[in-house]
Design an enzyme around this catalytic site. Structure first.
Site, PDB file in Angstrom:
ATOM      1  CG  HIS A  25      -1.682  -1.076   1.104  1.00  0.00           C
ATOM      2  ND1 HIS A  25      -0.798  -2.550   2.347  1.00  0.00           N
ATOM      3  CD2 HIS A  25      -2.207  -1.677   0.631  1.00  0.00           C
ATOM      4  CE1 HIS A  25      -2.053  -3.366   1.947  1.00  0.00           C
ATOM      5  NE2 HIS A  25      -3.254  -3.026   1.354  1.00  0.00           N
ATOM      6  CB  CYS A  33       1.105  -1.147  -6.014  1.00  0.00           C
ATOM      7  SG  CYS A  33       1.220  -1.907  -7.544  1.00  0.00           S
ATOM      8  CD  GLU A  87      -3.714   3.370  -3.266  1.00  0.00           C
ATOM      9  OE1 GLU A  87      -3.196   3.943  -4.050  1.00  0.00           O
ATOM     10  OE2 GLU A  87      -4.037   2.431  -3.351  1.00  0.00           O
ATOM     11  CB  THR A 105      -4.269   2.328  -7.049  1.00  0.00           C
ATOM     12  OG1 THR A 105      -4.224   1.599  -6.220  1.00  0.00           O
ATOM     13  CG2 THR A 105      -2.983   3.222  -7.017  1.00  0.00           C
ATOM     14  CB  SER A 126      -9.523  -6.114   0.267  1.00  0.00           C
ATOM     15  OG  SER A 126      -9.632  -5.469  -0.866  1.00  0.00           O
ATOM     16  CG  ASN A 137      -9.175  -4.344  -4.204  1.00  0.00           C
ATOM     17  OD1 ASN A 137      -9.719  -5.407  -5.719  1.00  0.00           O
ATOM     18  ND2 ASN A 137      -8.247  -5.326  -4.016  1.00  0.00           N
ATOM     19  CB  SER A 147      -5.225  -8.563  -1.831  1.00  0.00           C
ATOM     20  OG  SER A 147      -6.848  -7.661  -0.775  1.00  0.00           O
TER      21      SER A 147
END
Length: 321
Positions: A82, A104, A134, A173, A231, A233, A276
């Site tokens: 992150h 990342c 992040e 992201t 998470s 995403n 993930s």
């Protein structure tokens, strides 16, 4: 004589599961364990998935939230996918810790964009979710006050820039593609001179997984997104499924977590997995449904992914030596 199991049509979203950044981060921990032995310290969950974290713990990884939890050691200390604020590697250097950055590369891209905007005298808006690691890491690339967080379209009305002609934006992201587009359009409408990224910051994997869910969700009675509650995403995938018209859309970590009161009497089910979530958990959930239904499984693919990120340089060089 056992009763015949009812039929269930399952549509599997593709792409699903691990993205290149997650593969790189997990591989970094495993390679460090192989090269240096246990323990290997990891600051924050390497990726947001309990199964992955527990698997790495079993191999000798020790997870901490802050560096002050780590004793004086020669063992590697890995920063999660992150990203981290600049103060974190600075503290690691002061303590002579052997730090390995598994951020990342697509998050690092956002960090570099923010730094360039700052050098050019622009005030920076970060579109993202407060408190997400992040977001903390991106805001921590620059001095306090240099980056302002916008979470919703409604936040834009109350934002007063120092100079509306010297504004830029970057984004987390792992956001909803549609929500982010709405926020960016509102920013551009209010601040026509605002500068955005050359290529959008929402990563390819987030975008691809959301597109796959949009293709499947209207065709099924219920949708399971395999992923962890922390998470980002994965949470966005569940929201995308709801918006695409799926009557039941839930986030599930493991087969044992399935609420069968929601999934009785189904004829069709969609399954997606956050970036993930490992494929073994998808298979576990398929097995759980196979115990209750006679399955027919179809994969619905909306993109091909071939992205690969090499390991952090420290680990590549150590492997060669």
């Amino acid at each position: 004589m056992t009763a015949e199991k009812p039929p269930l049509s399952i549509l599997l979203c593709s792409p699903r599961g691990f993205c290149a950044g997650v593969v790189r981060a997990i591989d970094a921990v495993e390679r460090a364990l192989k090269l240096y032995g246990a323990p290997v310290y990891v600051r924050h969950e390497i990726v947001h998935n309990k199964y992955v974290v527990e698997s790495l713990k079993a191999k000798g990884a020790i997870f901490v939230e802050e560096l002050d939890e780590i004793p004086s050691t020669d063992a590697p200390v890995i920063f999660s996918a992150h990203g981290v604020a600049k103060t974190v590697p600075a503290v690691a250097q002061t303590r002579n810790l052997f730090a390995i950055d598994a951020t990342c590369p697509l998050v690092t891209k956002v960090h570099r964009e923010a730094e360039i905007h700052f050098k050019r005298g622009r005030e920076i808006i970060l579109v993202g979710h407060a408190g997400h690691p992040e977001v903390v890491g991106t805001m921590g690339q620059l001095p306090a006050g240099a980056v302002r967080l916008i979470e919703r379209v409604e936040d834009i009305a109350g934002f007063v820039p120092r100079n509306p002609d010297a504004l830029a934006f970057v984004t987390q992201t792992t956001l909803s593609v549609d929500d982010t587009r709405e926020i960016v359009e509102a920013l551009r409408a209010r601040f026509p001179a605002i500068v955005g990224p050359h290529k959008e910051d929402i990563c390819y994997a987030t975008t691809n997984r959301q597109e796959a869910v949009k293709a499947v969700a209207p065709r099924v009675e219920a949708m399971i997104v395999v992923g962890a509650p922390n998470s980002s995403n994965s949470q966005r995938l569940r929201e995308v499924a709801e918006r695409a018209g799926c009557p039941i859309a839930v986030l599930t970590q493991r087969a044992v977590d399935i609420d069968w009161t929601l999934f009785g009497g189904l004829a069709s089910l969609g399954i997606a997995a956050g970036a993930s979530a490992p494929e073994v958990l998808v298979e576990e959930i398929l097995d759980a449904f196979a115990q209750r239904y006679t399955l027919s499984v179809e994969t619905v693919s909306t993109a091909d992914e071939s992205v690969f990120f090499p390991l952090p340089r420290d680990l590549r060089e150590a492997a060669l030596s």
